[in-house]
Write an enzyme that holds these catalytic residues in place. Structure first.
Site, PDB file in Angstrom:
ATOM      1  N   ASN A  10       0.876  -1.174   0.000  1.00 39.54           N
ATOM      2  CA  ASN A  10       0.000   0.000   0.000  1.00 39.54           C
ATOM      3  C   ASN A  10       0.911   1.220   0.000  1.00 39.54           C
ATOM      4  OD1 ASN A  10      -1.745   2.077   0.506  1.00 39.54           O
ATOM      5  ND2 ASN A  10      -2.656   1.185   2.352  1.00 39.54           N
ATOM      6  N   ARG A  88      -2.629  -2.071  -3.343  1.00 34.17           N
ATOM      7  CA  ARG A  88      -3.817  -1.246  -3.144  1.00 34.17           C
ATOM      8  C   ARG A  88      -3.705  -0.041  -4.074  1.00 34.17           C
ATOM      9  NH1 ARG A  88      -4.762   3.444   1.127  1.00 34.17           N
ATOM     10  NH2 ARG A  88      -6.934   3.844   0.645  1.00 34.17           N
ATOM     11  N   HIS A 177     -12.981   3.085   0.497  1.00 28.86           N
ATOM     12  CA  HIS A 177     -13.029   2.016   1.517  1.00 28.86           C
ATOM     13  C   HIS A 177     -13.671   0.731   0.984  1.00 28.86           C
ATOM     14  CE1 HIS A 177     -12.970   5.358   4.798  1.00 28.86           C
ATOM     15  NE2 HIS A 177     -11.771   4.812   4.713  1.00 28.86           N
ATOM     16  N   HIS A 205     -17.588   2.325   8.205  1.00 28.60           N
ATOM     17  CA  HIS A 205     -16.138   2.167   8.362  1.00 28.60           C
ATOM     18  C   HIS A 205     -15.608   3.464   8.982  1.00 28.60           C
ATOM     19  CE1 HIS A 205     -12.005   0.847   7.067  1.00 28.60           C
ATOM     20  NE2 HIS A 205     -11.828   2.117   7.409  1.00 28.60           N
ATOM     21  N   LEU A 206     -15.325   3.414  10.286  1.00 34.54           N
ATOM     22  CA  LEU A 206     -14.977   4.631  11.020  1.00 34.54           C
ATOM     23  C   LEU A 206     -13.528   4.581  11.492  1.00 34.54           C
ATOM     24  CD1 LEU A 206     -18.233   4.691  13.233  1.00 34.54           C
ATOM     25  CD2 LEU A 206     -17.895   5.733  10.976  1.00 34.54           C
ATOM     26  N   ASN A 208      -9.641   7.116  10.823  1.00 36.61           N
ATOM     27  CA  ASN A 208      -9.309   8.540  10.660  1.00 36.61           C
ATOM     28  C   ASN A 208     -10.121   9.120   9.516  1.00 36.61           C
ATOM     29  OD1 ASN A 208      -7.351   9.211  12.675  1.00 36.61           O
ATOM     30  ND2 ASN A 208      -5.987   7.766  11.645  1.00 36.61           N
ATOM     31  N   ARG A 238     -11.370  15.839   8.374  1.00 37.02           N
ATOM     32  CA  ARG A 238     -12.163  16.253   7.214  1.00 37.02           C
ATOM     33  C   ARG A 238     -13.567  16.667   7.648  1.00 37.02           C
ATOM     34  NH1 ARG A 238     -10.897  10.949   4.263  1.00 37.02           N
ATOM     35  NH2 ARG A 238      -8.686  11.157   3.792  1.00 37.02           N
ATOM     36  N   CYS A 281      -9.987  10.168  18.060  1.00 32.82           N
ATOM     37  CA  CYS A 281     -11.231   9.925  18.778  1.00 32.82           C
ATOM     38  C   CYS A 281     -11.002   9.609  20.266  1.00 32.82           C
ATOM     39  CB  CYS A 281     -11.957   8.795  18.085  1.00 32.82           C
ATOM     40  SG  CYS A 281     -13.554   8.503  18.736  1.00 32.82           S
ATOM     41  N   ARG A 282      -9.936   8.848  20.538  1.00 34.01           N
ATOM     42  CA  ARG A 282      -9.645   8.520  21.950  1.00 34.01           C
ATOM     43  C   ARG A 282      -9.397   9.794  22.764  1.00 34.01           C
ATOM     44  NH1 ARG A 282      -5.514   3.848  20.748  1.00 34.01           N
ATOM     45  NH2 ARG A 282      -5.453   5.253  18.999  1.00 34.01           N
ATOM     46  N   GLY A 328     -11.021   1.668  13.259  1.00 29.96           N
ATOM     47  CA  GLY A 328     -10.533   1.910  14.627  1.00 29.96           C
ATOM     48  C   GLY A 328     -11.612   2.400  15.586  1.00 29.96           C
ATOM     49  N   ASN A 332     -13.839  -0.070  18.324  1.00 22.28           N
ATOM     50  CA  ASN A 332     -13.413   0.175  19.712  1.00 22.28           C
ATOM     51  C   ASN A 332     -14.271   1.121  20.541  1.00 22.28           C
ATOM     52  OD1 ASN A 332     -10.821  -1.350  19.839  1.00 22.28           O
ATOM     53  ND2 ASN A 332     -10.339  -0.017  18.112  1.00 22.28           N
ATOM     54  N   GLU A 383      -8.290  -5.227   5.383  1.00 20.30           N
ATOM     55  CA  GLU A 383      -8.161  -4.890   3.964  1.00 20.30           C
ATOM     56  C   GLU A 383      -6.982  -5.627   3.321  1.00 20.30           C
ATOM     57  OE1 GLU A 383      -8.698  -0.865   5.613  1.00 20.30           O
ATOM     58  OE2 GLU A 383      -9.317  -0.329   3.591  1.00 20.30           O
TER      59      GLU A 383
HETATM   60  P1  ADP Z   1      -7.034   4.685   9.673  1.00 16.79           P
HETATM   61  O1  ADP Z   1      -8.179   5.294   8.959  1.00 16.79           O
HETATM   62  O2  ADP Z   1      -5.830   5.565   9.720  1.00 16.79           O
HETATM   63  O3  ADP Z   1      -6.742   3.246   9.279  1.00 16.79           O
HETATM   64  P2  ADP Z   1      -7.980   3.480  12.148  1.00 16.79           P
HETATM   65  O4  ADP Z   1      -8.976   2.593  11.503  1.00 16.79           O
HETATM   66  O5  ADP Z   1      -6.795   2.872  12.785  1.00 16.79           O
HETATM   67  O6  ADP Z   1      -7.498   4.654  11.185  1.00 16.79           O
HETATM   68  O7  ADP Z   1      -8.776   4.340  13.252  1.00 16.79           O
HETATM   69  C1  ADP Z   1      -8.165   5.369  13.968  1.00 16.79           C
HETATM   70  C2  ADP Z   1      -9.185   5.988  14.900  1.00 16.79           C
HETATM   71  O8  ADP Z   1      -9.668   4.976  15.794  1.00 16.79           O
HETATM   72  C3  ADP Z   1      -8.611   7.112  15.747  1.00 16.79           C
HETATM   73  O9  ADP Z   1      -9.514   8.205  15.789  1.00 16.79           O
HETATM   74  C4  ADP Z   1      -8.524   6.457  17.111  1.00 16.79           C
HETATM   75  O10 ADP Z   1      -8.640   7.395  18.159  1.00 16.79           O
HETATM   76  C5  ADP Z   1      -9.738   5.543  17.090  1.00 16.79           C
HETATM   77  N1  ADP Z   1      -9.658   4.549  18.167  1.00 16.79           N
HETATM   78  C6  ADP Z   1      -8.782   3.553  18.319  1.00 16.79           C
HETATM   79  N2  ADP Z   1      -8.993   2.915  19.506  1.00 16.79           N
HETATM   80  C7  ADP Z   1     -10.014   3.546  20.118  1.00 16.79           C
HETATM   81  C8  ADP Z   1     -10.712   3.397  21.353  1.00 16.79           C
HETATM   82  N3  ADP Z   1     -10.373   2.451  22.214  1.00 16.79           N
HETATM   83  N4  ADP Z   1     -11.731   4.223  21.632  1.00 16.79           N
HETATM   84  C9  ADP Z   1     -12.080   5.189  20.771  1.00 16.79           C
HETATM   85  N5  ADP Z   1     -11.465   5.400  19.578  1.00 16.79           N
HETATM   86  C10 ADP Z   1     -10.454   4.592  19.255  1.00 16.79           C
END
Ligand code: ADP
Length: 395
Positions: A10, A88, A177, A205-206, A208, A238, A281-282, A328, A332, A383
């Protein structure tokens, strides 16, 4: 070990992610990333058998990264088991409805799609060319983010703009995605015992970047992202949907250039823009717990817009058998899933708080109650495995 592993690549403008995967078992033997390519700080790092290692690339770019990757895979005894390379590619326009093997004609067609993704497709092509040079004789495939959505009907992908822009230059909704949606749609149907050919799924699909898709009988019928990944949901940086006139407003009010406004909407908006704190998000959830009002507003807007657009996608499927959360945040954040499902209770979702809490950090499963009319499920996307499977099927 027989020669059946796939090297998945990728490639971005200054980075190259890779993994070696067995497409049948799903086993991942190694994964890593080369970063800051083309700068003096360029390096490649990887994780193999639980150990993390790193090597400097001394200013090297993509070609140097693939050369280092080849040497490293040979050292680890992984190289000779690689049967093919899967790449990819972000944008396949209307040309690529599915993954395919690389040849000169395909490379030219990917290049022809570059005006639709000027930051991504050229970088993807650099990765393909470097891999072709250093792994001569191995078949290579291209797997597109957009192709899953090519089954969308015209009423879903047509923008209400002068039609000539579509006719002459392909200005329409494409969606992204797609590789994740294919993986998750299949996994969700399997987990729920739903026949794919008779299923109404909404998938969120949530990560970044965030988007959602309507999947009817296994085919993409609508999605939130558009010509570019800026449209749709609120994301880390975004803005998602806004009045298109913000361009003239910001230009006239602040004197910003087109490039500056594009940068603001893509890189300084979303969770980061509203919270003035973070795109992560965390970090936003932690700030909310400490009573930060702007972080709370960012989270509220994120969830409200998400719920509203998920409900809109149910128009495309004509109802919902299941809503799948992935990425992510989707995998989570029990807080976001909970808030969104409560807002969507009118569609028949009845959240099970304990199951929702349990489905985090790699735990997957249903998060609605047994008596819930509509089902919500958490699925870990993969993916890279999807790219490996496509590539294996093509060779
Ligand atoms: P990318 O689009 O770069 O592949 P990911 O799918 O890894 O991104 O998702 C990243 C997002 O997931 C970030 O906003 C991160 O804060 C969030 N995230 C990861 N773990 C947690 C969690 N335990 N609680 C809330 N958000 C989380």
């Amino acid at each position: 070990m027989s020669k059946e592993n796939i090297l998945v690549i990728n490639c971005g403008s200054s980075s190259l992610k890779f993994a070696v995967i067995n497409p049948k078992s799903g086993e991942e033997f190694i994964n890593g990333i080369a970063e800051r390519l083309g700068s003096p700080e360029a390096f490649i790092r990887w994780k193999f058998e639980g150990n993390k290692e790193r090597e400097e690339l001394n200013g090297g770019a993509h070609d140097a990264a693939v050369a280092a990757l080849l040497t490293m895979l040979a050292d680890k005894g992984l190289k000779d088991d690689i049967a093919a390379v899967g790449h990819r590619v972000v944008h396949g326009g209307e040309t690529f409805k599915e993954s395919c093997l690389v040849n000169e004609e395909v490379l030219q067609a990917v290049e022809n799609c570059s005006h639709l993704a000027p930051l991504h497709n050229p970088a993807n092509l650099i990765g393909i060319k470097a891999a072709g040079k250093h792994f001569p004789g191995l078949p290579m495939s291209v797997v597109f983010d957009t192709s899953f959505h090519q089954t969308m009907p015209a009423e879903a992908y047509t923008y209400a703009l002068p039609y000539e822009f579509y006719r002459d230059h392909g200005l329409r909704k494409y969606g992204f995605h797609g590789t994740s949606y294919r993986f998750v749609a299949k996994a969700a149907c399997e987990a729920l015992g739903l026949p794919v050919e008779n299923s109404k799924l909404i998938i969120a699909h949530l990560g970044n970047g965030a988007s959602a898709a309507a999947v009817l009988n296994g085919e993409g019928v609508d999605t939130t992202m558009g010509l570019t990944p800026l449209e749709g949901l609120v994301m880390g940086t975004r803005c998602g949907n806004v009045d298109p006139n913000v361009f003239s407003f910001l230009s006239k009010t602040y004197g910003y250039s087109l490039d500056e406004i594009t940068d603001i909407l893509n890189k300084k908006s979303g969770l980061l823009g509203i919270s003035e704190l973070s795109n992560d998000c965390r970090a936003i959830e932690e700030a909310c717990a400490e009573g930060n009002q702007q972080a709370q507003l960012a989270l509220d807007v994120f969830c409200y817009v998400l719920a509203k657009q998920l409900a809109g996608l149910a128009v495309a499927t004509g109802g919902v058998d299941a809503l799948a959360f992935t990425g992510g945040i989707g995998e989570n954040s029990d807080a976001i899933r909970g808030k969104v499902l409560k807002a969507l209770s009118f569609l028949g979702f009845d959240l099970d708080d304990q199951k929702n809490l349990d489905c985090r950090f790699g735990n997957e499963g249903v998060i609605t109650t047994d008596s819930s009319k509509a089902t919500a499920i958490v699925v870990s996307t993969n993916e890279e495995l999807m790219i490996a499977k496509d590539t294996a099927a093509l060779i």
